[in-house]
Design a protein around this motif. Sequence first.
Motif, PDB file in Angstrom:
ATOM      1  N   GLN A 179      12.476   4.392  98.179  1.00  0.00           N
ATOM      2  CA  GLN A 179      12.252   4.429  99.780  1.00  0.00           C
ATOM      3  C   GLN A 179      10.850   5.017 100.007  1.00  0.00           C
ATOM      4  O   GLN A 179      10.057   4.532 100.857  1.00  0.00           O
ATOM      5  N   ASP A 193       8.190   2.668  99.349  1.00  0.00           N
ATOM      6  CA  ASP A 193       8.072   1.523 100.148  1.00  0.00           C
ATOM      7  C   ASP A 193       7.435   2.061 101.456  1.00  0.00           C
ATOM      8  O   ASP A 193       6.309   1.423 101.952  1.00  0.00           O
ATOM      9  N   ARG A 194       7.493   3.309 102.075  1.00  0.00           N
ATOM     10  CA  ARG A 194       6.775   3.885 102.994  1.00  0.00           C
ATOM     11  C   ARG A 194       5.353   4.115 102.596  1.00  0.00           C
ATOM     12  O   ARG A 194       4.262   4.015 103.636  1.00  0.00           O
ATOM     13  N   SER A 238       3.635   2.057 100.556  1.00  0.00           N
ATOM     14  CA  SER A 238       3.188   0.790 100.643  1.00  0.00           C
ATOM     15  C   SER A 238       2.704   0.432 102.112  1.00  0.00           C
ATOM     16  O   SER A 238       1.717  -0.226 102.460  1.00  0.00           O
ATOM     17  N   ALA A 239       3.866   0.745 102.991  1.00  0.00           N
ATOM     18  CA  ALA A 239       3.416   0.419 104.512  1.00  0.00           C
ATOM     19  C   ALA A 239       2.196   1.172 104.853  1.00  0.00           C
ATOM     20  O   ALA A 239       1.498   0.518 105.604  1.00  0.00           O
ATOM     21  N   PHE A 240       2.214   2.548 104.703  1.00  0.00           N
ATOM     22  CA  PHE A 240       1.011   3.134 104.886  1.00  0.00           C
ATOM     23  C   PHE A 240      -0.306   2.771 104.540  1.00  0.00           C
ATOM     24  O   PHE A 240      -1.250   2.626 105.048  1.00  0.00           O
ATOM     25  N   ALA A 250      -0.837  -0.568 103.758  1.00  0.00           N
ATOM     26  CA  ALA A 250      -1.090  -1.833 104.290  1.00  0.00           C
ATOM     27  C   ALA A 250      -1.650  -1.559 105.793  1.00  0.00           C
ATOM     28  O   ALA A 250      -2.651  -2.116 106.134  1.00  0.00           O
ATOM     29  N   GLU A 251      -1.342  -0.239 106.461  1.00  0.00           N
ATOM     30  CA  GLU A 251      -1.880  -0.102 107.711  1.00  0.00           C
ATOM     31  C   GLU A 251      -3.303   0.333 107.567  1.00  0.00           C
ATOM     32  O   GLU A 251      -4.094  -0.085 108.341  1.00  0.00           O
ATOM     33  N   LYS A 282      -5.430  -2.669 106.941  1.00  0.00           N
ATOM     34  CA  LYS A 282      -5.793  -3.443 108.315  1.00  0.00           C
ATOM     35  C   LYS A 282      -6.829  -2.687 109.367  1.00  0.00           C
ATOM     36  O   LYS A 282      -7.647  -3.201 109.620  1.00  0.00           O
TER      37      LYS A 282
END
Length: 369
Positions: A290, A293-294, A296-298, A300-301, A304
């Motif tokens: 978990q 996953d957090r 990876s999302a960070f 990705a942001e 961007k």
Amino acid sequence: MTRASVSWDTIGPFLVWQFLIPLAAGWAHSILYSIFIRAGDPKPQPGSARFIKHRRQILIAVYAAYFAFTIYEVDFNLQRSSNAYNDLGVPINVDESGLNSRFRKLTIRFHPDKIAAGVNRDAANAYYIHLKHARDVILDPAKRFAYDRFGPDIFRQCQSCLTVKDYVDSALLSALTNYGVLLVFLIGANALGFLKDGSYWRYFGLLAVATFEVRTAMRPDHPSILTKYLNPLVASFNLRPAYLPFQVIAIAKKASISAAQFLALLMPLYRIDPAHPTQPTDDTENTQYQQLDRLSAFVAECNKDASRLLELESTPYRDNERAKGELREALKKYMVQNVVHQEKEVRNAIGQSMVRRRTGAPHGAQGTK
């Protein structure tokens, strides 16, 4: 001692511990801020970390001072009430010949037939009877044993007692009854959810004082803490007359009650949030996934954000694709090295990855980086 004084001795300290000390700590807090914080400088606001830390320190100081005062108070009252040895002016280990010699001198001074004409005869007669009673108690081995360990109240409690066994049985029955009632009260209060803070120390203090009192009652000698340490100490500094066992027991009872109350009030001060206690950390494999996953999302942001920044910075080079590409790569490298790698979760993930790689490598090939 009257019923009113007993009630106040029981309720008074409770009111002081629970209400007066927090009130006094609030006043002291405000006064100290007004003294040590200059006018115009911001003061820590109620609820802030600094304010809570300062309030905790002040409460601990006031609690500790009152705890020391309660011990001093009971010792002062014991000295004021005196005892048979002090009234006669003899040491607690006086023998029969020394006691009789001292009493003959006191008889010359205080016998009703030898007092001056202007002295109150009734008061002089009562004082001489008091001295004679003190001498008789010390001369009688059974009474002296009981007096040293249980105090003068034992003679009112057991008027028919004659032997050491009679006095010991009576005192132990009374003590065990009191401790039993107190133990039942504590167990019942804990079962109902009260007095949870410091409950261990309450039981420990109760057991320690009860053990000391029972040991003192059943042994022919005085406790070694008196004969080897405490009484030699007070005698060397001339602080007070030597302690008798019943006086030390009275101080130990008061100290144990005050210490239990002190600890019960101290523990909540170090609890971060009594209503929301800290949950134990979960370091299972599912939790690690978990976290990844957090992470990876960070990332990705962050990508961007980096892309938008690159598009904005490369606007002047729209017609020069080569310069635009070089600028894009330079900015991306800067973002990765100086922003992304500085994040705590990124550093932790990199460290964990390196540890896993080293664990599976053969001996001699793990490296140092």
